[in-house]
Design an enzyme around this catalytic site. Sequence first.
Site, mmCIF file in Angstrom:
data_model
loop_
_atom_site.group_PDB
_atom_site.id
_atom_site.type_symbol
_atom_site.label_atom_id
_atom_site.label_comp_id
_atom_site.label_asym_id
_atom_site.label_seq_id
_atom_site.Cartn_x
_atom_site.Cartn_y
_atom_site.Cartn_z
ATOM 1 N N LEU A 1 0.810 -1.216 0.000
ATOM 2 C CA LEU A 1 0.000 0.000 0.000
ATOM 3 C C LEU A 1 0.845 1.269 0.000
ATOM 4 O O LEU A 1 1.863 1.355 0.683
ATOM 5 C CB LEU A 1 -0.917 0.003 1.233
ATOM 6 C CG LEU A 1 -1.841 -1.215 1.362
ATOM 7 C CD1 LEU A 1 -2.748 -1.063 2.580
ATOM 8 C CD2 LEU A 1 -2.666 -1.437 0.107
ATOM 9 N N HIS A 2 0.386 2.237 -0.777
ATOM 10 C CA HIS A 2 0.996 3.570 -0.792
ATOM 11 C C HIS A 2 -0.113 4.591 -0.521
ATOM 12 O O HIS A 2 -1.279 4.206 -0.315
ATOM 13 C CB HIS A 2 1.706 3.828 -2.125
ATOM 14 C CG HIS A 2 0.860 3.518 -3.326
ATOM 15 N ND1 HIS A 2 -0.258 4.243 -3.662
ATOM 16 C CD2 HIS A 2 0.947 2.539 -4.259
ATOM 17 C CE1 HIS A 2 -0.802 3.759 -4.756
ATOM 18 N NE2 HIS A 2 -0.098 2.705 -5.133
ATOM 19 N N GLY B 1 -1.803 6.422 -2.348
ATOM 20 C CA GLY B 1 -2.952 6.325 -3.250
ATOM 21 C C GLY B 1 -3.991 5.359 -2.701
ATOM 22 O O GLY B 1 -5.190 5.651 -2.700
ATOM 23 N N HIS B 2 -3.521 4.191 -2.218
ATOM 24 C CA HIS B 2 -4.458 3.233 -1.614
ATOM 25 C C HIS B 2 -5.102 3.855 -0.366
ATOM 26 O O HIS B 2 -6.302 3.694 -0.129
ATOM 27 C CB HIS B 2 -3.730 1.962 -1.170
ATOM 28 C CG HIS B 2 -3.167 1.139 -2.288
ATOM 29 N ND1 HIS B 2 -1.818 1.007 -2.511
ATOM 30 C CD2 HIS B 2 -3.776 0.392 -3.232
ATOM 31 C CE1 HIS B 2 -1.621 0.208 -3.541
ATOM 32 N NE2 HIS B 2 -2.783 -0.179 -4.001
ATOM 33 N N SER C 1 1.840 4.364 -7.751
ATOM 34 C CA SER C 1 1.636 2.962 -8.128
ATOM 35 C C SER C 1 2.650 2.108 -7.381
ATOM 36 O O SER C 1 3.788 2.541 -7.146
ATOM 37 C CB SER C 1 1.855 2.800 -9.636
ATOM 38 O OG SER C 1 2.044 1.434 -9.959
ATOM 39 N N SER C 2 2.239 0.895 -7.031
ATOM 40 C CA SER C 2 3.177 -0.017 -6.366
ATOM 41 C C SER C 2 4.375 -0.301 -7.267
ATOM 42 O O SER C 2 5.469 -0.593 -6.787
ATOM 43 C CB SER C 2 2.490 -1.340 -6.035
ATOM 44 O OG SER C 2 1.425 -1.109 -5.150
#
Length: 275
Positions: free
Chosen positions: A29-30, A32-33, A180-181
Site C-alpha cells: 500500500l501507498h 494512493g491506496h 503505483s506499487s
Amino acid sequence: MEIITTATSLRARLRDEGAIAFVPTMGNLHEGHLDLVRLARQRGGCVVASIFVNPLQFGANEDFDTYPRTLDADCARLEGLANVVFAPSAREMYPEKQTLFVEPPPIADELCGAFRPGHFRGMATVVLKLFNLVQPQVAIFGKKDYQQLAIIRQMVAQFNLPVEIVGAETSRAADGLALSSRNQYLSIAHRTEAAFLYQTLAGMRQALQEGATDYPALERQAAQALAARGWQVDYVAVRKQADLALPECGESNLVILAAARLGQTRLIDNLEVCI
Ligand code: PAF
C-alpha cells in the site's frame, strides 16, 4: 482493526454490520491506496480493505512471483483507517480450481487487455468473489486503473450487483507521476523520467481543450515523443469516458489513456478531458 484470513471468519465478523464500504487491493500500500480507504471512511459504516495478490490476473510472463508482498507494513498503514483487513491465502480464495470466470466485454481485449491477455477476466472474477464475500454497499476503485473501473462498472450493472461503485481521483507525486506499487521498480534516472508520461497526457489534454479533434494524430505524436526519450510504448489512446469506445469527432467527455515501459517497468496513466 481486525485482520481476517478466512472466508468463514469474514462472514461471521461482517454478519451484523449495517453498511460496509470496501476497498479491494493487492497490498504493498501507498498513499494512493490510503486515499481510497479515507474515501471509504467518509461513507461511514464498517470499512473493509482486502489484500490479495490475485494469481488469475497475472500472465505467465508477468510479475506475480515478484509482486511485493508486505502484509505487516500494509496492516500498520491501515491501522486507524480500516475496521477489517481481509488477507486470504490463494488456497482460501481458490479452494478448488477456478473453472468459472467472469467473461468481460470486448473492451477488455483492447488497450491494456491487448497487452495483458486474460488480465481483466481474472480481475473481474476475483472482484466478483470478493463482492460476494464482503457484500459491501459501496466499493471504491482508483481511476488510475480506468479500464478496470469501466469493466467493474459494466459487471455490476449487467449482473445487477447491489453495490455502488465509486471511482476515486488518481493520487499523484509532486511531479505528476501517478502513485503505483510498480513505481518502486524504477531506477533513480527512470523515476525522474517517469513524470514525462503525465506531462505527455497533460499536453494532449491541453490540445483537446484548445479544439484539436484529430485524435489519431495526437496519439501518434505522443507515442513518438515518448519513444524518442526511450519509452517502449504499448498504446496512447483517446477514448470516450462512458464506455472507452473510439470517440466521434467533437465528443465532449473524453479520456486519454496510455501504457508504456521504462526499462522493465510498465506504467499506466490517464486523464479525463471534458470539453
Ligand atoms: O486494482 C487492483 O489492485 C486489483 O486489480 C484488484 C481490484 C484488487 C483485483 O485484484
